[in-house]
Motif scaffolding. Structure first.
Motif, short mmCIF file in Angstrom:
data_model
loop_
_atom_site.label_atom_id
_atom_site.label_comp_id
_atom_site.label_asym_id
_atom_site.label_seq_id
_atom_site.Cartn_x
_atom_site.Cartn_y
_atom_site.Cartn_z
N UNK A 145 0.84 -1.20 0.00
CA UNK A 145 0.00 0.00 0.00
C UNK A 145 0.87 1.25 0.00
N UNK A 146 1.95 1.24 0.78
CA UNK A 146 2.87 2.38 0.78
C UNK A 146 3.39 2.65 -0.64
N UNK A 147 3.77 1.59 -1.32
CA UNK A 147 4.35 1.73 -2.65
C UNK A 147 3.33 2.23 -3.65
N UNK A 148 2.13 1.67 -3.63
CA UNK A 148 1.10 2.09 -4.57
C UNK A 148 0.66 3.52 -4.30
N UNK A 149 0.59 3.90 -3.02
CA UNK A 149 0.18 5.26 -2.67
C UNK A 149 1.22 6.31 -3.05
N UNK A 150 2.50 5.97 -2.89
CA UNK A 150 3.51 7.01 -3.06
C UNK A 150 4.72 6.67 -3.90
N UNK A 151 4.78 5.47 -4.48
CA UNK A 151 6.00 5.07 -5.15
C UNK A 151 5.89 4.79 -6.63
N UNK A 152 4.74 4.99 -7.24
CA UNK A 152 4.59 4.65 -8.65
C UNK A 152 5.44 5.55 -9.55
N UNK A 153 5.61 6.82 -9.17
CA UNK A 153 6.46 7.70 -9.97
C UNK A 153 7.91 7.20 -9.98
N UNK A 154 8.37 6.69 -8.83
CA UNK A 154 9.73 6.17 -8.78
C UNK A 154 9.85 4.93 -9.66
N UNK A 155 8.82 4.10 -9.67
CA UNK A 155 8.83 2.93 -10.54
C UNK A 155 8.92 3.35 -12.02
N UNK A 156 8.18 4.39 -12.37
CA UNK A 156 8.27 4.90 -13.75
C UNK A 156 9.68 5.39 -14.05
#
Length: 333
Positions: free
Chosen positions: A226-237
């Motif tokens: 949940x932490x990643x989906x809430x705030x980390x998708x830009x970093x994944x991109x």
């Protein structure tokens, strides 16, 4: 193979991260790349150079997810493969189910059923209210039509959510490297080595039955997802872009909450896994790969391998273990 199936396979096989880093987030820094997914033809990263006694092993560090609409310009890698005496594929673990292929097929329905919580409980029954509130917001955004996901164990719910979020972010877990490597090796008539470990399971059905009733320590898996989906998708991109354009320095600097490792650990450290030695498979798989590299560096002037960049570079990762073979290592340019 979907992430859900990969995790289900942890009941009987080693789970290997697809390239999710095992670090906590670094201090906030200005973004190196725009958080817009690249597309079209992209070169990918350079290669690690591993040398011993004049012999060279070239290693391509891979990562996933990657941009959906990119095409990897693989000419340089294909040229290295054509000059190699051997190609070493990523290491793997496989399962030998009593009854062979038929036995494995008969287990499939049981594996699907293992995704759900024991005793017909829902997520609301097994996770804290604050965590379920966060989950509900994200489920409505990314899985609005999937009612069955509310019956999943937290670890499986987490990965269904993550895959849906990745898809909406313009990214994909599709493996674009392995098919290219295989074709290039076949075209150049270069031998392929596939290091791995075979785990024999005589009572796989009983293991699955035990798992269905067992509890898992998987709340941290869901929380970090949940932490990643809430705030980390830009970093994944940004990481996907960095790999696509060959910016190794940016790829190394873009860290974020590791959600895959606690999810993997929830399964690998379950009683069902430990009783069958499944928790020992990652070390065995790594050693199988190192043995293959050792032999390739002895036999061939040039050889090639591909491996997840995080698996390579993390603390205690494959690069550290490679140094025990008496090699020199140069990072990509």
């Amino acid at each position: 193979m979907s992430t859900i199936v990969r995790l289900l396979a942890c009941l009987t096989v080693a789970c290997v991260s697809p390239g999710i880093p095992a670090q906590e987030p670094a201090a906030a820094e200005p973004a190196v790349l725009e958080a817009v997914v690249v597309s079209g033809e992209q070169p990918g990263p350079g290669l690690w150079k591993v040398t011993r006694n004049g012999h060279v092993l070239w290693i391509l560090g891979t990562t996933r997810p990657l941009p959906k609409d990119m095409t990897w310009l693989s000419r340089d890698v294909e040229a290295v493969i054509a000059e190699s005496g051997e190609v070493i594929m990523p290491p793997h673990a496989s399962i030998n189910v009593k009854g062979g292929l038929l036995g494995g097929l008969l287990l499939a329905p049981s594996l699907i059923g293992a995704r759900n919580n024991p005793d017909d409980k829902t997520l609301a029954d097994v996770i804290p209210a604050d965590l379920h509130a966060r989950w509900s917001v994200l489920r409505q955004r990314y899985l609005p039509r999937d009612k069955g996901v509310e019956n999943r164990r937290p670890v499986f719910a987490a990965f269904e959510l993550f895959e849906a979020a990745i898809d909406q972010a313009g990214l994909s877990f599709k493996d674009i490297v392995t098919p290219v490597v295989r074709r290039a090796a076949k075209r150049a008539k270069v031998a392929m080595t596939e290091p791995g470990v075979v785990l024999k399971i005589d009572k796989a059905r009983a293991a699955i039955k035990e798992f269905k009733k067992a509890s898992l320590d998987d709340l941290d898996c869901l929380r970090k997802t949940l932490d990643l989906v809430e705030g980390g998708l830009d970093v994944l991109r940004q990481r996907a872009n960095a790999w696509a354009i060959g910016d190794v320095e940016a790829l190394a600097s873009l860290t974020y909450v590791d959600h895959y490792r606690p999810c993997q650990d929830a399964l690998m450290r379950s009683a069902v896994a430990e009783q069958r030695g499944i928790d020992e498979l990652p070390d065995q798989v790594r050693q199988a790969w190192l043995d293959a590299v050792d032999q390739a560096l002895t036999r061939h002037a040039t050889s090639f391998a591909s491996l997840g960049v995080v698996t390579l570079t993390e603390a205690g990762g494959f690069l550290e273990h490679l140094r025990t073979l008496g090699v020199d290592i140069e990072p990509p340019p």
